[in-house]
Design a protein around this motif. Sequence first.
Motif, mmCIF file in Angstrom:
data_model
loop_
_atom_site.group_PDB
_atom_site.id
_atom_site.type_symbol
_atom_site.label_atom_id
_atom_site.label_comp_id
_atom_site.label_asym_id
_atom_site.label_seq_id
_atom_site.Cartn_x
_atom_site.Cartn_y
_atom_site.Cartn_z
ATOM 1 N N GLN A 44 35.556 -20.840 -36.587
ATOM 2 C CA GLN A 44 34.353 -21.361 -35.952
ATOM 3 C C GLN A 44 33.396 -20.209 -35.659
ATOM 4 O O GLN A 44 33.797 -19.158 -35.162
ATOM 5 C CB GLN A 44 34.706 -22.077 -34.648
ATOM 6 C CG GLN A 44 33.520 -22.895 -34.144
ATOM 7 C CD GLN A 44 33.844 -23.654 -32.870
ATOM 8 O OE1 GLN A 44 34.659 -23.221 -32.070
ATOM 9 N NE2 GLN A 44 33.195 -24.794 -32.685
ATOM 10 N N CYS A 45 32.114 -20.404 -36.005
ATOM 11 C CA CYS A 45 31.134 -19.344 -35.774
ATOM 12 C C CYS A 45 30.948 -19.129 -34.275
ATOM 13 O O CYS A 45 30.753 -20.083 -33.521
ATOM 14 C CB CYS A 45 29.790 -19.694 -36.423
ATOM 15 S SG CYS A 45 28.527 -18.443 -36.091
ATOM 16 N N PHE A 46 31.022 -17.869 -33.851
ATOM 17 C CA PHE A 46 30.868 -17.534 -32.436
ATOM 18 C C PHE A 46 29.486 -17.921 -31.927
ATOM 19 O O PHE A 46 29.302 -18.188 -30.760
ATOM 20 C CB PHE A 46 31.049 -16.021 -32.209
ATOM 21 C CG PHE A 46 32.447 -15.539 -32.426
ATOM 22 C CD1 PHE A 46 33.535 -16.402 -32.305
ATOM 23 C CD2 PHE A 46 32.688 -14.207 -32.741
ATOM 24 C CE1 PHE A 46 34.831 -15.948 -32.492
ATOM 25 C CE2 PHE A 46 33.970 -13.763 -32.928
ATOM 26 C CZ PHE A 46 35.050 -14.621 -32.815
ATOM 27 N N GLN A 47 28.526 -17.901 -32.828
ATOM 28 C CA GLN A 47 27.146 -18.058 -32.386
ATOM 29 C C GLN A 47 26.656 -19.505 -32.506
ATOM 30 O O GLN A 47 26.199 -20.091 -31.542
ATOM 31 C CB GLN A 47 26.250 -17.127 -33.198
ATOM 32 C CG GLN A 47 24.819 -17.036 -32.695
ATOM 33 C CD GLN A 47 24.077 -15.887 -33.354
ATOM 34 O OE1 GLN A 47 24.100 -14.749 -32.895
ATOM 35 N NE2 GLN A 47 23.422 -16.175 -34.463
ATOM 36 N N CYS A 48 26.777 -20.074 -33.719
ATOM 37 C CA CYS A 48 26.210 -21.412 -33.920
ATOM 38 C C CYS A 48 27.275 -22.504 -33.864
ATOM 39 O O CYS A 48 26.977 -23.690 -33.979
ATOM 40 C CB CYS A 48 25.445 -21.491 -35.235
ATOM 41 S SG CYS A 48 26.498 -21.472 -36.703
ATOM 42 N N ARG A 49 28.537 -22.105 -33.664
ATOM 43 C CA ARG A 49 29.649 -23.052 -33.488
ATOM 44 C C ARG A 49 29.994 -23.827 -34.757
ATOM 45 O O ARG A 49 30.845 -24.706 -34.730
ATOM 46 C CB ARG A 49 29.351 -24.054 -32.354
ATOM 47 C CG ARG A 49 29.155 -23.415 -31.003
ATOM 48 C CD ARG A 49 30.484 -22.988 -30.387
ATOM 49 N NE ARG A 49 30.342 -21.710 -29.710
ATOM 50 C CZ ARG A 49 31.352 -20.889 -29.454
ATOM 51 N NH1 ARG A 49 32.579 -21.196 -29.818
ATOM 52 N NH2 ARG A 49 31.167 -19.742 -28.859
ATOM 53 N N VAL B 169 29.720 -12.990 -42.859
ATOM 54 C CA VAL B 169 28.450 -13.330 -42.220
ATOM 55 C C VAL B 169 28.292 -14.843 -42.280
ATOM 56 O O VAL B 169 28.443 -15.444 -43.349
ATOM 57 C CB VAL B 169 27.264 -12.660 -42.946
ATOM 58 C CG1 VAL B 169 25.930 -13.098 -42.325
ATOM 59 C CG2 VAL B 169 27.404 -11.142 -42.908
ATOM 60 N N CYS B 170 28.032 -15.464 -41.129
ATOM 61 C CA CYS B 170 27.870 -16.918 -41.092
ATOM 62 C C CYS B 170 26.697 -17.309 -41.988
ATOM 63 O O CYS B 170 25.575 -16.842 -41.794
ATOM 64 C CB CYS B 170 27.608 -17.396 -39.658
ATOM 65 S SG CYS B 170 27.161 -19.143 -39.554
ATOM 66 N N PRO B 171 26.926 -18.189 -42.972
ATOM 67 C CA PRO B 171 25.835 -18.552 -43.879
ATOM 68 C C PRO B 171 24.763 -19.390 -43.178
ATOM 69 O O PRO B 171 23.638 -19.476 -43.639
ATOM 70 C CB PRO B 171 26.533 -19.374 -44.979
ATOM 71 C CG PRO B 171 27.878 -19.717 -44.457
ATOM 72 C CD PRO B 171 28.197 -18.846 -43.293
ATOM 73 N N LYS B 172 25.120 -19.953 -42.035
ATOM 74 C CA LYS B 172 24.158 -20.811 -41.348
ATOM 75 C C LYS B 172 23.238 -20.021 -40.417
ATOM 76 O O LYS B 172 22.025 -20.141 -40.478
ATOM 77 C CB LYS B 172 24.915 -21.885 -40.548
ATOM 78 C CG LYS B 172 24.048 -23.105 -40.255
ATOM 79 C CD LYS B 172 24.805 -24.138 -39.448
ATOM 80 C CE LYS B 172 23.846 -25.066 -38.709
ATOM 81 N NZ LYS B 172 24.459 -25.582 -37.476
ATOM 82 N N CYS B 173 23.842 -19.155 -39.542
ATOM 83 C CA CYS B 173 23.022 -18.466 -38.535
ATOM 84 C C CYS B 173 22.984 -16.953 -38.726
ATOM 85 O O CYS B 173 22.393 -16.247 -37.910
ATOM 86 C CB CYS B 173 23.517 -18.807 -37.134
ATOM 87 S SG CYS B 173 25.046 -17.966 -36.680
ATOM 88 N N GLN B 174 23.602 -16.464 -39.784
ATOM 89 C CA GLN B 174 23.619 -15.024 -40.070
ATOM 90 C C GLN B 174 24.375 -14.196 -39.036
ATOM 91 O O GLN B 174 24.192 -12.984 -38.954
ATOM 92 C CB GLN B 174 22.192 -14.457 -40.234
ATOM 93 C CG GLN B 174 21.396 -15.119 -41.345
ATOM 94 C CD GLN B 174 22.078 -14.996 -42.690
ATOM 95 O OE1 GLN B 174 22.548 -13.916 -43.059
ATOM 96 N NE2 GLN B 174 22.205 -16.083 -43.418
ATOM 97 N N TYR B 175 25.186 -14.860 -38.197
ATOM 98 C CA TYR B 175 26.001 -14.087 -37.264
ATOM 99 C C TYR B 175 26.940 -13.172 -38.059
ATOM 100 O O TYR B 175 27.601 -13.600 -38.991
ATOM 101 C CB TYR B 175 26.826 -15.012 -36.357
ATOM 102 C CG TYR B 175 27.750 -14.253 -35.441
ATOM 103 C CD1 TYR B 175 27.263 -13.631 -34.287
ATOM 104 C CD2 TYR B 175 29.111 -14.130 -35.737
ATOM 105 C CE1 TYR B 175 28.105 -12.910 -33.465
ATOM 106 C CE2 TYR B 175 29.959 -13.415 -34.916
ATOM 107 C CZ TYR B 175 29.451 -12.803 -33.780
ATOM 108 O OH TYR B 175 30.286 -12.095 -32.963
ATOM 109 N N HIS B 176 26.934 -11.894 -37.689
ATOM 110 C CA HIS B 176 27.809 -10.920 -38.368
ATOM 111 C C HIS B 176 29.137 -10.816 -37.642
ATOM 112 O O HIS B 176 29.210 -10.258 -36.557
ATOM 113 C CB HIS B 176 27.129 -9.545 -38.422
ATOM 114 C CG HIS B 176 26.075 -9.435 -39.482
ATOM 115 N ND1 HIS B 176 24.999 -10.299 -39.572
ATOM 116 C CD2 HIS B 176 25.934 -8.551 -40.517
ATOM 117 C CE1 HIS B 176 24.236 -9.954 -40.606
ATOM 118 N NE2 HIS B 176 24.777 -8.901 -41.196
HETATM 119 ZN ZN LIG Z 1 26.789 -19.280 -37.322
#
Ligand SMILES: [Zn+2]
Lengths: 323, 323, 317, 317
Positions: free
Chosen positions: D35-40, D54-61
């Motif tokens: 699960q993405c830490f940033q956009c969930r 890198v999250c493809p949705k929110c670019q969270y690294h």
């Molecule tokens: Zn994300």
Amino acid sequence: MASTEKKIVPLEFEQPLAVLAQQIEALERQLGDNPDLEGDIDRLQEQYNLLKKSLYVNLRPIDHLAIARHSQRPYSRDYFSLWDPQFMELHGDRKGADDAAMVGGLLNLGGINMVAVGTQKGRSIKEKQACNFGMPQPEGYRKALRLFKHADKYGLPILTLIDTPGAYPGLSAEEHNQAQAIAENLFELAGLRVPVVAVVTGEGGSGGALAIGVANRILMLEHSVYSVISPEGCASILWRSNDKVPDACQAMKMTAREILQLGVIDEVIDEPLGGAHHDHQLAARNLGEAIVRQMKSLLKMSKDEIRIDRQSKFRAFGAFAEN
Amino acid sequence: MASTEKKIVPLEFEQPLAVLAQQIEALERQLGDNPDLEGDIDRLQEQYNLLKKSLYVNLRPIDHLAIARHSQRPYSRDYFSLWDPQFMELHGDRKGADDAAMVGGLLNLGGINMVAVGTQKGRSIKEKQACNFGMPQPEGYRKALRLFKHADKYGLPILTLIDTPGAYPGLSAEEHNQAQAIAENLFELAGLRVPVVAVVTGEGGSGGALAIGVANRILMLEHSVYSVISPEGCASILWRSNDKVPDACQAMKMTAREILQLGVIDEVIDEPLGGAHHDHQLAARNLGEAIVRQMKSLLKMSKDEIRIDRQSKFRAFGAFAEN
Amino acid sequence: MDLKEWFASRQKRKELQENIKLPLTTEDYCALWTQCFQCRELLYTKDLRANLQVCPKCQYHFRVGALDRIDQIADPGSFVELDAEMTSADPLNFFDTEAYAKRQKEACRKSGLKEAVLTGICAIDSQPVALGAMDFGHFGGSMGSVVGEKVTRLAEEATNNKIPLIVVSSSGGARMQEGILSLMQMAKTSSALKSYHEAGGLYISILAEPTFGGVTASFAMLGDLVIAEPGARIGFAGRRVIEQTIRQKLPADFQTAEYLLKHGQVDMVVERARLKEVLSRLVSFHDVNQAGKNAADANGAGENNRNGAVKSEQLAK
Amino acid sequence: MDLKEWFASRQKRKELQENIKLPLTTEDYCALWTQCFQCRELLYTKDLRANLQVCPKCQYHFRVGALDRIDQIADPGSFVELDAEMTSADPLNFFDTEAYAKRQKEACRKSGLKEAVLTGICAIDSQPVALGAMDFGHFGGSMGSVVGEKVTRLAEEATNNKIPLIVVSSSGGARMQEGILSLMQMAKTSSALKSYHEAGGLYISILAEPTFGGVTASFAMLGDLVIAEPGARIGFAGRRVIEQTIRQKLPADFQTAEYLLKHGQVDMVVERARLKEVLSRLVSFHDVNQAGKNAADANGAGENNRNGAVKSEQLAK
Ligand SMILES: [Zn+2]
Ligand SMILES: [Zn+2]
């Protein structure tokens, strides 16, 4: 060409030209209904071209100042990206600030890798504010110094572009020792062992300009100006009047040709007719070629020669009598 | 002597001693009325002396920490002025701040001109606040660096006195790149070509201490401590408990003798019985003699040797296995 | 270099011989009484001068002319002026409401000096130093080609003779009437100081009331050690310009020596009565012949510090 | 030094031969979904890795382990590890609620690594570089004697071979369990970098989520060029400690890469997808063999820039 030109905001002294252009445009609009107008249009166009040429060869110092300050004039960032689309910007003084009024980075110009630094004015209101209207703070000069030292370490030549009303006269600028920041740059630039080429591209405002201007070769664009104090400051101190700005411009000998005659700079670079803002591409190409030519000749010198060359140049400036 | 001692605030572990001292004092007050008490007083005084001696030879790490933090302990400024009444303080980082938590200047100690730098805690509430309780900001480290470079230029040896809980964990400290300020000092100290002697006089708190501690010779006062993190920080992270500070002190091996055994420092300097705060003059004399001795031996080396000596010393620190 | 040697070598230099101006005296322009700017006390001008131009009541430090300044710092009779005859040219043929040439004459008449800085070699407690002193009374202490050239030559003299350099600044900034050439003096002086620095020199810059603009932003701020006089106003931009720019009232102590000390810009603020003593000790503390040399040459600590006049008495107790 | 030469010389070094670990593979500890830490967003772990974490949705690294990091930067198969067998000692016989020795074993088991940094030589677009990558997954990326020694040796290797040095930092700070010796690693690594600097080396420091304490305050902040990854938290003191000290809420973006960029502490923030390309261009822009040499050796501009891969196309137009 004409269509690009029309977007350009005319300066005050260009008003007669603008009036003619409007007349031509009006006639052109009626041309469909009345084909006889073609002769009038041609005559007006000829008149326009003549006026344009004579206007720009008889510019007063204050006119050069107006062109140098034109808000559509290309700025440092414009030149860097026109010269090298892969220009890599380097940020910050490492000690707390990244002054947007001072831009710097790694530039490849004409096949030569170099460190480029320039003051930056900003074009939109938001940009202008972010760039503090091109007036660096001490942190900006310290960022520039960091990049100069980086260049010196790797034997990379340095290019500086100067277009600033001057260093920012502010509270925190004084608190953070603006004077020392400028002085240290003069001091350290004197000692560098890589070629430095400085170009006044717009306004060369006082110590804030010189702080990135201690170079082996100093160039000025045709309509740029360089002075020890702003003409407004000079007029207000010496004439105690804001109306005397044209006189101050005249008295200080601040135009490129005058500074060349005083022996302070090495070369004046022609601008597109009317000023660099009429054709960024052409302005960048002309300037780029001159810089590359100067750099190539400097790169033939040894590191010691480069330093001596720069120090000797500045050692000679001054006019005085001995007994 | 006794009268000076009485003004000293006793530490918690010194309570038994303080109780005895009170009893002696009480008896002394009754002595006029009852001369027979003299024998009792003598016995108690003997007991007091024995207890005192045994107390200070069996100190736990946490006791050393308490002495190191005693608010009457001599601070850098005290040492400087005891050593050289004409100590000339030099202020500022030249860029906007003069951090009172970092004191520096020109010191003559035992006939040797040197640049002295030390963290400063401050004794009164007002002083403590001005000195930020001995926690420098980035500006303080940069001021120290400026003085180190000054010393290097003139071949002046450097003395640093370390007594700091650590660098200040604050908002503007982070904004102004505390980490870079410390790192740069480590980096530049490594390259100096003049002798550097560092003394941990009180608390040697982590990176904030090391930033002026990269020396050819490192001394610690008998009751001073030196650690990678404050014992409170260590206890809270590893034990998740503030009660475990004594355990953290024990586990980290932070006392002068333990650090000597680990080979990190060169010498432990004896303090007056009970700690340097019992006799500033004596503490300053002992320490001053040790510093002069170390400086004299270092001044026999060439500039290159001095640098290699310092770099080799730190190169060797570490404990690891290779396969 | 030994002071005696310097004086001997000097004798050979004709142009210098002609310029010897010893002892320094000047007609004072002050009237019999002077009112203190700060406390408003009426002071007998002669007493004020005898007290180094410091108000005996409130310690206000009055401006000091270049000649008096040299008297206050140099050992009596030791100052030998350099480039005494250098005068301004008028490269721009500058004219505002008056010709620059005429303004120059007027400045000379008022100050009794040829330019806004005096430079020379002198002794301080028998230690040779290169000393420059600016005079605000001459053309607002502004830096044109002459000030730039004289300060540059002084730095070169200090470099060649390996002696400390002291410059007392007091200036409104660059001299507009010499245009871009006056701006270039900032770079010229800074460049000379760079070479002096690399030769291991000791440059002590003294900032006196007032020091601003191009002088502050060049040689005045480049001291290895920077000393300010109490109450002196020092800065880059002028207070009024800043107030107009930021539309904000500035703190009362803004740009004073004490403000600069608080903001880490000067090493110390030294009252005029102690200035010579402090300079003497700083000069003796730093061995400019040592700088750059190998520490091993010194054969131990005593030798390494043979110039050290300050001795620790405490340690011997 | 040519990469081929380096590989040739390496063959002669027995201890290195034994440590060759090519190609780099490791068992992944992640489960099937992350699960993405940033956009969930719920992301397929394999896709996430393919996208360089890198999250493809929110670019969270997301944090990257040392092995993956090397794969992302080094030319495939080019990385040759140095000091692979170095392991921590326990100089203090440290015991808190658990023995340090036991904690070390646990860390190795969890990370699959022997220590919190991997170091070696590799190629980036065929240009030889010394590369170090820290692994936060091993003991919080903390710096004890091994991290200090390996980074120091890497800097020495780069000095001796005159090649650029790149270190990717990710660390909670010094390793308390090694007490004062871990503090000394800050000075040891900085000292090695000083020598590398004076030899004209190019050190690029990359700051990855998270970089704190003794690592930031030593080698991580000493880059000739400093690059941060988007969103990475970087600082000296921890956010909580600062909040407790100053009793004040900190800005949301405090100590992020973007905050550091705004405050002039890093040269650039580079998204992971472009990192290798940027490193390659920076390496080719700076000629480390040129640094310190005389410009005259270069015989003009073209030669002077023979390593320059970036060419200005605009000017030719
Ligand atoms: Zn994300
Ligand atoms: Zn008064």
